[in-house]
Scaffold this motif. Structure first.
Motif, PDB file in Angstrom:
ATOM      1  N   UNK A  66       0.829  -1.205   0.000  1.00 18.91           N
ATOM      2  CA  UNK A  66       0.000   0.000   0.000  1.00 18.91           C
ATOM      3  C   UNK A  66       0.863   1.255   0.000  1.00 18.91           C
ATOM      4  N   UNK A  67       1.953   1.219   0.744  1.00 17.01           N
ATOM      5  CA  UNK A  67       2.872   2.365   0.762  1.00 17.01           C
ATOM      6  C   UNK A  67       3.460   2.595  -0.628  1.00 17.01           C
ATOM      7  N   UNK A  68       3.799   1.506  -1.321  1.00 22.85           N
ATOM      8  CA  UNK A  68       4.311   1.614  -2.691  1.00 22.85           C
ATOM      9  C   UNK A  68       3.231   2.156  -3.619  1.00 22.85           C
ATOM     10  N   UNK A  69       2.007   1.681  -3.426  1.00 21.97           N
ATOM     11  CA  UNK A  69       0.876   2.159  -4.221  1.00 21.97           C
ATOM     12  C   UNK A  69       0.719   3.672  -4.105  1.00 21.97           C
ATOM     13  N   UNK A  70       0.848   4.182  -2.902  1.00 21.31           N
ATOM     14  CA  UNK A  70       0.641   5.610  -2.672  1.00 21.31           C
ATOM     15  C   UNK A  70       1.740   6.484  -3.286  1.00 21.31           C
ATOM     16  N   UNK A  71       2.840   5.896  -3.723  1.00 25.60           N
ATOM     17  CA  UNK A  71       3.875   6.700  -4.374  1.00 25.60           C
ATOM     18  C   UNK A  71       3.430   7.135  -5.770  1.00 25.60           C
ATOM     19  N   UNK A  72       2.478   6.395  -6.385  1.00 22.66           N
ATOM     20  CA  UNK A  72       2.014   6.790  -7.721  1.00 22.66           C
ATOM     21  C   UNK A  72       0.504   6.959  -7.805  1.00 22.66           C
ATOM     22  N   UNK A  73      -0.210   6.614  -6.746  1.00 22.69           N
ATOM     23  CA  UNK A  73      -1.656   6.786  -6.734  1.00 22.69           C
ATOM     24  C   UNK A  73      -2.087   7.169  -5.321  1.00 22.69           C
ATOM     25  N   UNK A  74      -2.395   8.439  -5.146  1.00 31.28           N
ATOM     26  CA  UNK A  74      -2.772   8.935  -3.823  1.00 31.28           C
ATOM     27  C   UNK A  74      -4.281   9.050  -3.653  1.00 31.28           C
ATOM     28  N   UNK A  75      -5.057   8.661  -4.668  1.00 24.23           N
ATOM     29  CA  UNK A  75      -6.485   8.936  -4.666  1.00 24.23           C
ATOM     30  C   UNK A  75      -7.387   7.725  -4.438  1.00 24.23           C
ATOM     31  N   UNK A  76      -7.025   6.555  -4.969  1.00 20.21           N
ATOM     32  CA  UNK A  76      -7.931   5.411  -4.921  1.00 20.21           C
ATOM     33  C   UNK A  76      -8.200   4.994  -3.478  1.00 20.21           C
ATOM     34  N   UNK A  77      -9.470   4.971  -3.034  1.00 18.53           N
ATOM     35  CA  UNK A  77      -9.791   4.560  -1.665  1.00 18.53           C
ATOM     36  C   UNK A  77      -9.338   3.126  -1.393  1.00 18.53           C
ATOM     37  N   UNK A  78      -8.794   2.917  -0.207  1.00 18.07           N
ATOM     38  CA  UNK A  78      -8.214   1.630   0.169  1.00 18.07           C
ATOM     39  C   UNK A  78      -8.773   1.187   1.516  1.00 18.07           C
ATOM     40  N   UNK A  79      -9.259  -0.051   1.581  1.00 17.61           N
ATOM     41  CA  UNK A  79      -9.757  -0.627   2.832  1.00 17.61           C
ATOM     42  C   UNK A  79      -8.975  -1.905   3.105  1.00 17.61           C
ATOM     43  N   UNK A  80      -8.386  -2.014   4.283  1.00 22.71           N
ATOM     44  CA  UNK A  80      -7.674  -3.226   4.659  1.00 22.71           C
ATOM     45  C   UNK A  80      -8.651  -4.237   5.252  1.00 22.71           C
ATOM     46  N   UNK A  81      -8.490  -5.491   4.840  1.00 23.22           N
ATOM     47  CA  UNK A  81      -9.250  -6.607   5.411  1.00 23.22           C
ATOM     48  C   UNK A  81      -8.206  -7.581   5.932  1.00 23.22           C
ATOM     49  N   UNK A 171       0.241  17.473 -16.359  1.00 21.03           N
ATOM     50  CA  UNK A 171       0.536  16.846 -15.067  1.00 21.03           C
ATOM     51  C   UNK A 171      -0.383  17.389 -13.983  1.00 21.03           C
ATOM     52  N   UNK A 172      -0.600  18.705 -13.969  1.00 23.10           N
ATOM     53  CA  UNK A 172      -1.496  19.307 -12.984  1.00 23.10           C
ATOM     54  C   UNK A 172      -2.939  18.855 -13.227  1.00 23.10           C
ATOM     55  N   UNK A 173      -3.318  18.755 -14.501  1.00 26.14           N
ATOM     56  CA  UNK A 173      -4.672  18.306 -14.837  1.00 26.14           C
ATOM     57  C   UNK A 173      -4.889  16.870 -14.388  1.00 26.14           C
ATOM     58  N   UNK A 174      -3.903  16.012 -14.613  1.00 26.47           N
ATOM     59  CA  UNK A 174      -3.997  14.614 -14.207  1.00 26.47           C
ATOM     60  C   UNK A 174      -4.184  14.501 -12.699  1.00 26.47           C
ATOM     61  N   UNK A 175      -3.466  15.308 -11.950  1.00 30.17           N
ATOM     62  CA  UNK A 175      -3.605  15.309 -10.495  1.00 30.17           C
ATOM     63  C   UNK A 175      -4.984  15.793 -10.092  1.00 30.17           C
ATOM     64  N   UNK A 176      -5.507  16.795 -10.758  1.00 29.13           N
ATOM     65  CA  UNK A 176      -6.830  17.336 -10.453  1.00 29.13           C
ATOM     66  C   UNK A 176      -7.930  16.313 -10.722  1.00 29.13           C
ATOM     67  N   UNK A 178      -7.649  13.004 -10.803  1.00 31.72           N
ATOM     68  CA  UNK A 178      -7.568  12.018  -9.743  1.00 31.72           C
ATOM     69  C   UNK A 178      -7.939  10.594 -10.096  1.00 31.72           C
ATOM     70  N   UNK A 179      -7.468  10.070 -11.218  1.00 28.96           N
ATOM     71  CA  UNK A 179      -7.645   8.650 -11.485  1.00 28.96           C
ATOM     72  C   UNK A 179      -8.933   8.292 -12.188  1.00 28.96           C
ATOM     73  N   UNK A 180      -9.435   7.068 -11.895  1.00 33.15           N
ATOM     74  CA  UNK A 180     -10.603   6.517 -12.585  1.00 33.15           C
ATOM     75  C   UNK A 180     -11.726   7.537 -12.640  1.00 33.15           C
ATOM     76  N   UNK A 181     -12.385   7.683 -13.809  1.00 30.16           N
ATOM     77  CA  UNK A 181     -12.195   6.927 -15.045  1.00 30.16           C
ATOM     78  C   UNK A 181     -11.219   7.575 -16.028  1.00 30.16           C
ATOM     79  N   UNK A 182     -10.408   8.515 -15.527  1.00 30.78           N
ATOM     80  CA  UNK A 182      -9.495   9.230 -16.418  1.00 30.78           C
ATOM     81  C   UNK A 182      -8.169   8.490 -16.534  1.00 30.78           C
ATOM     82  N   UNK A 183      -7.664   8.412 -17.766  1.00 37.46           N
ATOM     83  CA  UNK A 183      -6.458   7.635 -18.051  1.00 37.46           C
ATOM     84  C   UNK A 183      -5.547   8.424 -18.972  1.00 37.46           C
TER      85      UNK A 183
END
Length: 235
Positions: A66-81, A171-176, A178-183
């Protein structure tokens, strides 16, 4: 439709969570596309709206993943089970939305999903605000078909046939966005996968009839992401 990923190395645990999520979707009139991975080796987080991740994945540590994930994706909600309750609180260090301790009940899952759906609904229904030379332009994110950069201007093609132009960088637009469904499909273009109507090799056909092309370096990653988004992911 919301795309949910289960990262769980135990098949029985993954099936139990899959069934609980299907039940939640039926009870709340939500459509889910659920995929399962045993580890994060091939994880492409921006292709998913929500991720459920076990901490003890056998070959890897879910918290480190998860820490590695957050280095390139800070937006996708994450729930630990997890059955490692003593470690679950560390999830907040990687901006986890919540955690569920195994063996979970449907009630505990439902409560976490209520919170997750609030986040996902807010994200999907959000408005994009841009400062243009004519003043502010506000439109729903769902109406955005494609974004491309030309010089120092970023162009936003909308589903009403208009194009909004604003100063900035992709780059700024991509951050704004924030991921799915934008690619991001190339160094100069971002698409809304919800508006994809066809893919022919590296060419993408969008809902307004326009075409754009995936760069060679991004081709495999982008085609896999589009396939998962449009329903080609494993369940």
């Amino acid at each position: 439709m919301y795309r949910i990923l289960i990262v769980e190395d135990e098949a029985d645990a993954a099936k139990a969570l899959y069934a609980a999520l299907e039940r939640y979707g039926e009870e709340h009139q939500e459509e889910f596309q659920i995929a399962w991975m045993k580890n994060t080796i091939d994880l492409d987080a921006p292709a998913f709206d929500l991720i459920f991740m076990d901490i003890d994945l056998g070959v890897e540590n879910g918290m480190e993943a998860a820490a590695e994930l957050r280095t390139f994706d800070k937006k996708t909600p994450l729930i630990f089970v997890t059955n490692l309750a003593q470690y679950a609180v560390q999830g907040y260090q990687v901006s986890a939305l919540d955690f569920i301790v195994k063996p979970f009940t449907y009630g505990s899952l439902s409560l976490r999903m209520d919170r997750a759906m609030e986040v996902l609904h807010e994200k999907r229904d959000r408005a994009i605000t841009l400062k243009t030379k004519d003043g502010l332009r506000i439109f729903p994110a769902s109406s955005l078909i494609q974004v491309w950069v030309k010089g120092h201007n970023v162009n936003y093609a909308l589903d009403d046939g208009t194009c909004v132009v604003a100063r900035g960088s992709l780059a700024d637009t991509e951050q704004m966005l924030g991921g799915v469904p934008f690619l991001r499909i190339s160094s100069g273009s971002i698409i809304n996968m919800a508006h994809v109507r066809g893919v022919h090799d590296s060419e993408i056909i969008l809902s307004d009839g326009s075409s754009c092309y995936i760069s060679r370096a991004n081709k495999r990653h982008c085609l896999e992401a589009i396939s998962r988004y449009l329903g080609g992911g494993a369940a």
